[in-house]
Design a protein around this motif. Structure first.
Motif, PDB file in Angstrom:
ATOM      1  N   ASN A   1      -9.808  -7.438  -0.055  1.00  0.00           N
ATOM      2  CA  ASN A   1     -10.425  -8.185  -1.060  1.00  0.00           C
ATOM      3  C   ASN A   1      -9.805  -7.907  -2.480  1.00  0.00           C
ATOM      4  N   ALA A   2      -8.523  -7.330  -2.318  1.00  0.00           N
ATOM      5  CA  ALA A   2      -7.743  -7.240  -3.650  1.00  0.00           C
ATOM      6  C   ALA A   2      -8.392  -6.663  -4.721  1.00  0.00           C
TER       7      ALA A   2
ATOM      8  N   ILE B   1      -0.301   6.017 -13.316  1.00  0.00           N
ATOM      9  CA  ILE B   1      -1.500   5.596 -13.602  1.00  0.00           C
ATOM     10  C   ILE B   1      -2.283   5.539 -12.285  1.00  0.00           C
ATOM     11  N   GLY B   2      -1.817   5.407 -11.156  1.00  0.00           N
ATOM     12  CA  GLY B   2      -2.514   4.921 -10.160  1.00  0.00           C
ATOM     13  C   GLY B   2      -1.684   4.510  -8.771  1.00  0.00           C
ATOM     14  N   ASP B   3      -2.169   3.990  -7.687  1.00  0.00           N
ATOM     15  CA  ASP B   3      -1.585   3.580  -6.707  1.00  0.00           C
ATOM     16  C   ASP B   3      -2.004   2.601  -5.837  1.00  0.00           C
ATOM     17  N   VAL B   4      -1.271   1.851  -5.104  1.00  0.00           N
ATOM     18  CA  VAL B   4      -1.540   0.562  -4.569  1.00  0.00           C
ATOM     19  C   VAL B   4      -2.356   0.928  -3.123  1.00  0.00           C
ATOM     20  N   THR B   5      -3.420   0.085  -2.793  1.00  0.00           N
ATOM     21  CA  THR B   5      -4.188   0.444  -1.730  1.00  0.00           C
ATOM     22  C   THR B   5      -4.159  -0.444  -0.640  1.00  0.00           C
TER      23      THR B   5
ATOM     24  N   VAL C   1      -3.508  -6.674  -2.030  1.00  0.00           N
ATOM     25  CA  VAL C   1      -3.551  -5.260  -1.857  1.00  0.00           C
ATOM     26  C   VAL C   1      -4.586  -4.808  -2.824  1.00  0.00           C
ATOM     27  N   GLY C   2      -5.210  -3.445  -2.703  1.00  0.00           N
ATOM     28  CA  GLY C   2      -6.117  -3.049  -3.852  1.00  0.00           C
ATOM     29  C   GLY C   2      -5.445  -2.170  -4.617  1.00  0.00           C
TER      30      GLY C   2
ATOM     31  N   PRO D   1       0.958  -1.098  -0.070  1.00  0.00           N
ATOM     32  CA  PRO D   1      -0.011   0.071   0.038  1.00  0.00           C
ATOM     33  C   PRO D   1       0.785   1.332  -0.023  1.00  0.00           C
ATOM     34  N   GLY D   2       0.508   2.389  -0.859  1.00  0.00           N
ATOM     35  CA  GLY D   2       1.288   3.387  -1.048  1.00  0.00           C
ATOM     36  C   GLY D   2       1.948   3.370  -2.223  1.00  0.00           C
ATOM     37  N   ASP D   3       2.296   2.334  -2.693  1.00  0.00           N
ATOM     38  CA  ASP D   3       3.331   2.205  -3.948  1.00  0.00           C
ATOM     39  C   ASP D   3       2.545   2.801  -5.128  1.00  0.00           C
ATOM     40  N   VAL D   4       3.354   3.172  -5.908  1.00  0.00           N
ATOM     41  CA  VAL D   4       2.915   3.811  -7.257  1.00  0.00           C
ATOM     42  C   VAL D   4       2.986   2.958  -8.592  1.00  0.00           C
TER      43      VAL D   4
END
Length: 351
Positions: A324-325, A316-320, A253-254, A178-181
């Protein structure tokens, strides 16, 4: 009467000749096909050993071996921007490279259909050999089989790659935090839509060409600049959406994507709209997904954009955090929707 040299063998007719069952029978015809076509195209010292396998030098001390294999059944065999030959090299080189390994060698297996034109086979083999030389990854061993007419579809190619993984490097789909780009190296969907346009004889104002390319140079530059990269993947079958769902599931992760940030060429977007397809699910053969720690995001993006194959790289986004992935996307209207796994086969025979 003209004299015929002793031991004379008629050369392969590479202009009008066709594959017959003898080319896969293990006898003189097969030996001639291998010698006059495959061995000449892929010529190197390892292949010249002429055995059922080949003896290769060991990687550097401390390195580990990585192996990947891929079967290629693309239809049509020739498409804007490439063909099954170069695609078979690029696909396997990329599978090795996204593991963080340095691609070293390729093995190739050909399944040929009786009646397949030798001229087309030569065109494929020459393309494959050129891609191999350009990538600096030689084809060092292989195999050839022939099936009866109607039992194949021209030619299928399986390639296996071997690479060397440096000590201490461990890229995996299980590494996202989480928090990764999330980064992509360029525009999406070109390979799948180039195949579809060719297959369906669709004409557009601007031709869509496949993005097929070997990515190991781009990856090497990225890892040199940002050794902390956590995950690398090439979003081939199933496209970006399926690739990110695989990573999210592996890592637990999400992910939240930004629709406006995802690069898609206008003609690809238009073709997808015409055919009722989502470019997030369309295959790519020359693009890279990278997941990096937030503090390394700008350096990683700069390294990608410094390479010719990464000029249009984007964040394009982030890991959250999401038990539930789920992979979601924030749309241009500000809402969110699910980006689920691909269900069924959207575009068959695209690689």
């Amino acid at each position: 009467m003209n004299k015929v040299k002793k031991g004379y063998v008629r050369p392969l007719d590479l202009k009008t000749g066709r594959i017959d069952m003898g080319h896969g029978a293990g006898g003189k015809a097969m030996a001639q096909l291998i010698d006059e076509l495959f061995a000449r195209a892929f010529a190197n010292d390892y292949l010249a050993q002429g055995d059922d396998g080949t003896v290769l030098p060991a990687p550097e001390p401390g390195e580990r071996l990585v192996m990947a294999t891929d079967a290629h059944v693309v239809s049509p065999l020739f498409f804007p921007g490439g063909d099954i030959g170069c695609l078979s090299v690029h696909g396997t080189v990329n599978d090795v490279a996204v593991m963080g390994a340095r691609p070293l060698y390729l093995a190739a297996s050909f399944i040929l259909e009786e009646g397949f034109p030798l001229a087309e086979l030569k065109r494929i083999v020459d393309s494959m050999a050129a891609a191999s030389r350009e990538a600096g990854v030689p084809v060092v061993t292989g195999d050839t089989k022939v099936v009866e007419q109607g039992k194949g579809d021209g030619v299928f190619i399986t390639t296996t790659g071997v690479g060397a993984l440096p000590a201490g490097r461990a890229l995996s789909g299980a590494n996202a935090r989480p928090g990764d780009v999330i980064l992509v190296s360029g525009t999406l969907g070109e390979h799948g839509m180039a195949i579809m346009a060719q297959r369906e004889s669709l004409a557009f104002d601007s031709e869509i060409t496949s993005d097929t390319a070997a990515l190991h140079g781009l990856i090497a530059d990225l890892l040199a600049a940002v050794p902390s990269v956590r995950v690398l993947r090439d979003p081939t079958r199933g496209g970006l959406a399926t690739t990110l769902n695989e990573i999210a599931t592996q890592s637990g992760v999400g992910m939240l994507l930004e629709e406006k940030a995802i690069p898609v060429r206008e003609q690809v977007d238009a073709a997808c709209e015409l055919l009722g397809l989502d470019p997030l699910y369309v295959a790519n053969e020359g693009k890279l997904v990278a997941i990096v720690p937030p503090e390394a995001a700008e350096a990683a993006l700069a390294a990608l954009r410094d390479h010719p194959l990464g000029r249009e790289a984007a964040r394009i986004g982030d890991v959250t955090v999401d038990p539930n992935a789920f992979v979601q996307i924030r749309t241009g209207f500000g809402g969110k929707r699910m980006v689920d796994w691909l269900s069924g086969e959207q575009l068959p025979r695209i690689c």
